[in-house]
Write an enzyme that holds these catalytic residues in place. Structure first.
Site, mmCIF file in Angstrom:
data_model
loop_
_atom_site.group_PDB
_atom_site.id
_atom_site.type_symbol
_atom_site.label_atom_id
_atom_site.label_comp_id
_atom_site.label_asym_id
_atom_site.label_seq_id
_atom_site.Cartn_x
_atom_site.Cartn_y
_atom_site.Cartn_z
ATOM 1 C CB CYS A 180 24.031 90.724 20.702
ATOM 2 S SG CYS A 180 25.247 91.975 20.262
ATOM 3 C CE LYS A 230 21.571 96.455 15.330
ATOM 4 N NZ LYS A 230 22.600 95.400 15.340
HETATM 5 O O1 RRO Z 1 24.593 95.101 17.217
HETATM 6 C C1 RRO Z 1 25.490 94.242 17.247
HETATM 7 O O2 RRO Z 1 26.648 94.457 17.671
HETATM 8 C C2 RRO Z 1 25.236 92.866 16.786
HETATM 9 C C3 RRO Z 1 24.112 92.149 17.145
HETATM 10 BR BR1 RRO Z 1 22.710 92.864 18.134
HETATM 11 C C4 RRO Z 1 23.998 90.796 16.755
HETATM 12 O O3 RRO Z 1 23.024 90.079 17.043
HETATM 13 N N1 RRO Z 1 25.036 90.270 16.025
HETATM 14 C C5 RRO Z 1 26.115 90.982 15.679
HETATM 15 O O4 RRO Z 1 27.026 90.446 15.024
HETATM 16 N N2 RRO Z 1 26.203 92.298 16.057
#
Ligand code: RRO
Length: 307
Positions: free
Chosen positions: A129, A44
């Protein structure tokens, strides 16, 4: 199994998880690690310190056509992943680095570059993100250039296989401009992963007359089958531009994969490997074997040799 080389890493199989899916805790990562047809583990996206992310409900996966999330970078802090999820020569680990600023990212990558074993580990830098309330540097060529300049100035040359998770782009000029930035830094970049979720999605909960997810007024990143054509176009555009310009950067496909035939489409577009997101989230780690068997049948039917 269909092996592939990315940077200096050898993956036993070219299909694995997308960052953010089944990879927030050590036990999830180990489950991926123990899944035969999952060729690597991507962790993650991490921040310097543990982060609880956005408030719930922040995911909606119940629809057949797409998912929406505004997770908000919930993770256990990069050291948790680096300490507890270790790659092997048989199965490498890609550490996804998120962070809230260029300084954060440089600090995490400098440390990772020092302590990770380059034969078993890679770094996937995520500056795309969609849920942080401001655009990440990867959305704008100029911001991406500055972020990479800053990073390589602080870190110097990165000792492990290094890639970037990119957002979806839509206009031909954007692909050309982003490719120019990547070309400038290509000696540091082994691969790109296309695409992150599509920003600014919205859906409503009709029973309660409100957006289906709570954070950011209900806006979130879209994944799942609806994103397949955009994922394919992004892989195909970059693969073509890289070939035309002689840029030696691999393209990894991500977005909307739920079958062997979706995987095959990404190969046609020019992907070297693929990642599975929403479909894994909804169905668990057995999807890797199912998709791989379907893909294998297509390859056999077409008589294609894997190189
Ligand atoms: O954690 C998120 O809200 C998230 C991330 Br870091 C990302 O790169 N892509 C996404 O759809 N959610």
């Amino acid at each position: 199994m269909y092996p592939v080389k990315i940077g200096i890493l050898k993956l036993p199989h070219f299909i694995y998880n997308a960052s953010g899916i089944w990879d927030t805790t050590v036990s999830q990562c180990l489950e991926l690690f123990d899944t035969k047809y999952c060729g690597a583990v991507v962790t993650k996206s991490a921040t310097l310190h543990e982060n609880s992310g956005n408030k719930y409900p922040k995911y909606h996966f119940a629809c057949d056509h797409y998912s929406i999330n505004s997770n908000g970078l919930e993770n256990k802090g990069y050291q948790y992943y680096v300490r507890s999820v270790r790659g092997t020569l048989e199965k490498p680990v890609f550490y996804s680095i998120g962070g809230f600023s260029n300084a954060d990212r440089a600090e995490m990558i400098a440390m990772c570059s020092k302590i990770l074993d380059p034969m078993c580990s890679a770094i996937e830098l995520n500056m795309s993100c969609p849920n942080l309330g401001c655009v990440g540097p990867a959305y704008e060529p100029h911001l991406l250039d500055v972020a990479l300049e800053d990073l390589f100035q602080v870190v110097g040359s990165i000792q492990v296989t290094f890639g970037l998770k990119l957002p979806p782009y839509y206009l031909i000029q954007q692909f050309e401009d982003i490719a120019s930035v990547l070309q400038k830094h290509m000696h540091h970049i082994d691969y790109i992963t296309c695409i992150n979720s599509i920003p600014n999605g919205m859906d409503y909960d009709v029973d309660n007359d409100r957006p289906i997810i709570a954070p950011n007024d209900g806006y979130g990143g879209i994944g799942g089958p609806a994103t397949l054509p955009i994922g394919l176009s992004n892989v195909s555009r970059f693969a073509k531009i890289f070939k035309e310009r002689g840029i030696d950067i691999k393209v990894i496909g991500c977005g909307g994969i739920s079958s062997g035939s979706d995987v095959y489409k990404y190969l046609l577009a020019g992907a070297a490997a693929v990642q599975v997101g929403t479909h894994l989230w909804k169905n668990g780690v057995t999807v890797f074997e199912e998709i791989s068997i379907e893909f294998d049948k297509i390859m056999k039917r077409k008589g294609i040799q894997w190189i």
